[in-house]
Write a protein that holds these residues in place. Sequence first.
Motif, PDB file in Angstrom:
ATOM      1  N   ARG A   1     -50.443 -19.789 -12.748  1.00  0.00           N
ATOM      2  CA  ARG A   1     -51.281 -18.718 -11.931  1.00  0.00           C
ATOM      3  C   ARG A   1     -52.594 -18.515 -12.538  1.00  0.00           C
ATOM      4  O   ARG A   1     -52.717 -18.611 -14.013  1.00  0.00           O
ATOM      5  CB  ARG A   1     -50.333 -17.636 -11.771  1.00  0.00           C
ATOM      6  N   PRO A   2     -53.450 -17.971 -11.976  1.00  0.00           N
ATOM      7  CA  PRO A   2     -54.829 -17.542 -12.827  1.00  0.00           C
ATOM      8  C   PRO A   2     -54.643 -16.493 -13.539  1.00  0.00           C
ATOM      9  O   PRO A   2     -53.908 -15.694 -13.403  1.00  0.00           O
ATOM     10  CB  PRO A   2     -55.652 -16.854 -11.466  1.00  0.00           C
ATOM     11  N   GLY A   3     -55.330 -16.732 -14.856  1.00  0.00           N
ATOM     12  CA  GLY A   3     -55.324 -15.819 -15.935  1.00  0.00           C
ATOM     13  C   GLY A   3     -56.131 -16.345 -16.918  1.00  0.00           C
ATOM     14  O   GLY A   3     -57.395 -16.701 -16.782  1.00  0.00           O
ATOM     15  N   SER A   4     -55.831 -15.891 -18.036  1.00  0.00           N
ATOM     16  CA  SER A   4     -56.633 -16.000 -19.170  1.00  0.00           C
ATOM     17  C   SER A   4     -56.382 -17.333 -20.095  1.00  0.00           C
ATOM     18  O   SER A   4     -56.868 -17.665 -21.342  1.00  0.00           O
ATOM     19  CB  SER A   4     -56.468 -14.874 -20.343  1.00  0.00           C
ATOM     20  N   GLY A   5     -55.394 -18.108 -19.729  1.00  0.00           N
ATOM     21  CA  GLY A   5     -55.359 -19.397 -20.492  1.00  0.00           C
ATOM     22  C   GLY A   5     -54.152 -19.439 -21.226  1.00  0.00           C
ATOM     23  O   GLY A   5     -53.916 -20.293 -22.336  1.00  0.00           O
ATOM     24  N   LYS A   6     -52.971 -18.563 -21.255  1.00  0.00           N
ATOM     25  CA  LYS A   6     -51.777 -18.328 -22.259  1.00  0.00           C
ATOM     26  C   LYS A   6     -50.872 -19.336 -21.473  1.00  0.00           C
ATOM     27  O   LYS A   6     -50.676 -19.603 -20.568  1.00  0.00           O
ATOM     28  CB  LYS A   6     -51.441 -16.803 -22.173  1.00  0.00           C
ATOM     29  N   VAL A   7     -50.398 -19.965 -22.809  1.00  0.00           N
ATOM     30  CA  VAL A   7     -49.365 -21.179 -22.369  1.00  0.00           C
ATOM     31  C   VAL A   7     -48.079 -20.579 -23.002  1.00  0.00           C
ATOM     32  O   VAL A   7     -47.935 -20.545 -24.104  1.00  0.00           O
ATOM     33  CB  VAL A   7     -50.002 -22.417 -22.687  1.00  0.00           C
ATOM     34  N   THR A   8     -47.045 -20.523 -22.418  1.00  0.00           N
ATOM     35  CA  THR A   8     -45.551 -20.325 -22.643  1.00  0.00           C
ATOM     36  C   THR A   8     -44.811 -21.365 -22.414  1.00  0.00           C
ATOM     37  O   THR A   8     -44.725 -21.852 -21.242  1.00  0.00           O
ATOM     38  CB  THR A   8     -45.218 -18.898 -22.053  1.00  0.00           C
ATOM     39  N   VAL A   9     -44.102 -21.864 -23.570  1.00  0.00           N
ATOM     40  CA  VAL A   9     -42.886 -22.936 -23.233  1.00  0.00           C
ATOM     41  C   VAL A   9     -41.623 -22.486 -23.750  1.00  0.00           C
ATOM     42  O   VAL A   9     -41.687 -22.046 -24.912  1.00  0.00           O
ATOM     43  CB  VAL A   9     -43.555 -24.398 -24.124  1.00  0.00           C
ATOM     44  N   ASN A  10     -40.866 -22.369 -22.911  1.00  0.00           N
ATOM     45  CA  ASN A  10     -39.480 -21.877 -23.179  1.00  0.00           C
ATOM     46  C   ASN A  10     -39.489 -20.555 -23.976  1.00  0.00           C
ATOM     47  O   ASN A  10     -38.641 -20.306 -24.952  1.00  0.00           O
ATOM     48  CB  ASN A  10     -38.496 -22.924 -24.099  1.00  0.00           C
ATOM     49  N   GLY A  11     -40.310 -19.687 -23.113  1.00  0.00           N
ATOM     50  CA  GLY A  11     -40.475 -18.449 -23.873  1.00  0.00           C
ATOM     51  C   GLY A  11     -41.171 -18.237 -25.061  1.00  0.00           C
ATOM     52  O   GLY A  11     -41.117 -17.111 -25.456  1.00  0.00           O
ATOM     53  N   ARG A  12     -41.766 -19.516 -25.626  1.00  0.00           N
ATOM     54  CA  ARG A  12     -42.685 -19.278 -26.926  1.00  0.00           C
ATOM     55  C   ARG A  12     -43.876 -19.651 -26.860  1.00  0.00           C
ATOM     56  O   ARG A  12     -44.249 -20.492 -25.737  1.00  0.00           O
ATOM     57  CB  ARG A  12     -42.046 -20.297 -27.806  1.00  0.00           C
ATOM     58  N   GLU A  13     -44.742 -19.147 -27.506  1.00  0.00           N
ATOM     59  CA  GLU A  13     -46.239 -19.611 -27.371  1.00  0.00           C
ATOM     60  C   GLU A  13     -46.224 -21.167 -27.486  1.00  0.00           C
ATOM     61  O   GLU A  13     -45.505 -21.496 -28.375  1.00  0.00           O
ATOM     62  CB  GLU A  13     -47.090 -18.758 -28.305  1.00  0.00           C
ATOM     63  N   MET A  14     -47.412 -21.794 -26.675  1.00  0.00           N
ATOM     64  CA  MET A  14     -47.576 -23.026 -27.246  1.00  0.00           C
ATOM     65  C   MET A  14     -47.564 -23.371 -28.757  1.00  0.00           C
ATOM     66  O   MET A  14     -46.953 -24.465 -29.164  1.00  0.00           O
ATOM     67  CB  MET A  14     -48.763 -23.535 -26.458  1.00  0.00           C
ATOM     68  N   GLU A  15     -48.495 -22.743 -29.342  1.00  0.00           N
ATOM     69  CA  GLU A  15     -48.699 -22.869 -30.948  1.00  0.00           C
ATOM     70  C   GLU A  15     -47.349 -22.949 -31.466  1.00  0.00           C
ATOM     71  O   GLU A  15     -47.282 -23.549 -32.990  1.00  0.00           O
ATOM     72  CB  GLU A  15     -49.650 -22.057 -31.427  1.00  0.00           C
ATOM     73  N   LYS A  16     -46.447 -22.152 -31.244  1.00  0.00           N
ATOM     74  CA  LYS A  16     -45.057 -22.038 -31.955  1.00  0.00           C
ATOM     75  C   LYS A  16     -44.219 -23.147 -31.751  1.00  0.00           C
ATOM     76  O   LYS A  16     -43.565 -23.593 -32.477  1.00  0.00           O
ATOM     77  CB  LYS A  16     -44.408 -20.719 -31.704  1.00  0.00           C
ATOM     78  N   TYR A  17     -44.147 -23.371 -30.114  1.00  0.00           N
ATOM     79  CA  TYR A  17     -43.238 -24.431 -29.861  1.00  0.00           C
ATOM     80  C   TYR A  17     -43.630 -25.933 -30.181  1.00  0.00           C
ATOM     81  O   TYR A  17     -42.885 -26.712 -30.685  1.00  0.00           O
ATOM     82  CB  TYR A  17     -43.145 -24.162 -28.192  1.00  0.00           C
ATOM     83  N   PHE A  18     -45.050 -26.241 -29.758  1.00  0.00           N
ATOM     84  CA  PHE A  18     -45.786 -27.468 -30.220  1.00  0.00           C
ATOM     85  C   PHE A  18     -46.514 -27.053 -31.501  1.00  0.00           C
ATOM     86  O   PHE A  18     -47.554 -26.966 -31.270  1.00  0.00           O
ATOM     87  CB  PHE A  18     -46.417 -28.066 -29.134  1.00  0.00           C
ATOM     88  N   ALA A  19     -46.036 -27.375 -32.534  1.00  0.00           N
ATOM     89  CA  ALA A  19     -46.642 -26.935 -33.607  1.00  0.00           C
ATOM     90  C   ALA A  19     -47.678 -28.063 -34.111  1.00  0.00           C
ATOM     91  O   ALA A  19     -48.504 -27.821 -34.874  1.00  0.00           O
ATOM     92  CB  ALA A  19     -45.708 -26.733 -35.024  1.00  0.00           C
ATOM     93  N   ARG A  20     -47.572 -29.312 -33.710  1.00  0.00           N
ATOM     94  CA  ARG A  20     -48.577 -30.030 -34.151  1.00  0.00           C
ATOM     95  C   ARG A  20     -49.767 -30.274 -33.137  1.00  0.00           C
ATOM     96  O   ARG A  20     -49.516 -30.026 -31.959  1.00  0.00           O
ATOM     97  CB  ARG A  20     -47.707 -31.903 -33.940  1.00  0.00           C
ATOM     98  N   PRO A  21     -50.677 -30.056 -33.786  1.00  0.00           N
ATOM     99  CA  PRO A  21     -52.220 -30.140 -33.178  1.00  0.00           C
ATOM    100  C   PRO A  21     -52.218 -31.279 -32.142  1.00  0.00           C
ATOM    101  O   PRO A  21     -52.937 -30.841 -31.050  1.00  0.00           O
ATOM    102  CB  PRO A  21     -53.011 -30.533 -33.964  1.00  0.00           C
ATOM    103  N   VAL A  22     -51.876 -32.258 -32.216  1.00  0.00           N
ATOM    104  CA  VAL A  22     -51.722 -33.573 -31.265  1.00  0.00           C
ATOM    105  C   VAL A  22     -50.875 -33.129 -30.040  1.00  0.00           C
ATOM    106  O   VAL A  22     -51.542 -33.400 -29.037  1.00  0.00           O
ATOM    107  CB  VAL A  22     -51.290 -34.866 -31.962  1.00  0.00           C
ATOM    108  N   LEU A  23     -49.833 -32.536 -30.182  1.00  0.00           N
ATOM    109  CA  LEU A  23     -49.218 -32.011 -28.949  1.00  0.00           C
ATOM    110  C   LEU A  23     -49.821 -30.961 -28.134  1.00  0.00           C
ATOM    111  O   LEU A  23     -49.729 -30.860 -27.091  1.00  0.00           O
ATOM    112  CB  LEU A  23     -47.752 -31.724 -29.547  1.00  0.00           C
ATOM    113  N   GLN A  24     -50.615 -29.881 -28.807  1.00  0.00           N
ATOM    114  CA  GLN A  24     -51.053 -29.100 -28.343  1.00  0.00           C
ATOM    115  C   GLN A  24     -52.434 -29.620 -27.657  1.00  0.00           C
ATOM    116  O   GLN A  24     -52.793 -29.212 -26.420  1.00  0.00           O
ATOM    117  CB  GLN A  24     -51.704 -28.179 -29.190  1.00  0.00           C
ATOM    118  N   MET A  25     -53.025 -30.660 -28.193  1.00  0.00           N
ATOM    119  CA  MET A  25     -54.205 -31.480 -27.390  1.00  0.00           C
ATOM    120  C   MET A  25     -53.668 -31.999 -26.258  1.00  0.00           C
ATOM    121  O   MET A  25     -54.315 -32.042 -25.184  1.00  0.00           O
ATOM    122  CB  MET A  25     -54.764 -32.391 -28.424  1.00  0.00           C
TER     123      MET A  25
END
Length: 161
Positions: free
Chosen positions: A53-77
Amino acid sequence: MSDQINSLEELSAVVEEVTLVETAAPREPVRDELGRSYATGKRKDAVARVWIRPGSGKVTVNGREMEKYFARPVLQMVLRQAFEVAGVTGEFDVIATVKGGGLSGQAGAVKHGISKALQLYEPSLRAPLKAAGFLTRDSRVVERKKYGKRKARRSFQFSKR
């Protein structure tokens, strides 16, 4: 066959008479009552259900922030690739639930889901996403183990004596 066409003039007259079949109708955006688009992404054994949905660019995966769920920078990329190719970085919020597989497969599944949802939300983004190959499900899966082998193709160590 009495109505044969023997010259270019006759052909052009027939072509003028025939109304062209309408080309594919422009795609309509698919959004729910909350203004979200939903898509399912798959990769290896992972299946991701993705809402954007339109917003500020926040990504939530399984209730956790993307940086917490996908800790490796490659996966975030990998997750950000779809937005960068479409040119909409930071414009959409993503809520994803993903099951099965490992982290790499899950990241690929979420990317596939984001790409499909972006294309449903804004049909004009389909061309760049398709050109980058993000709308195609990567069908490669692990090869099954064969009997008489240690793995799918690896044999047991051979001993001469």
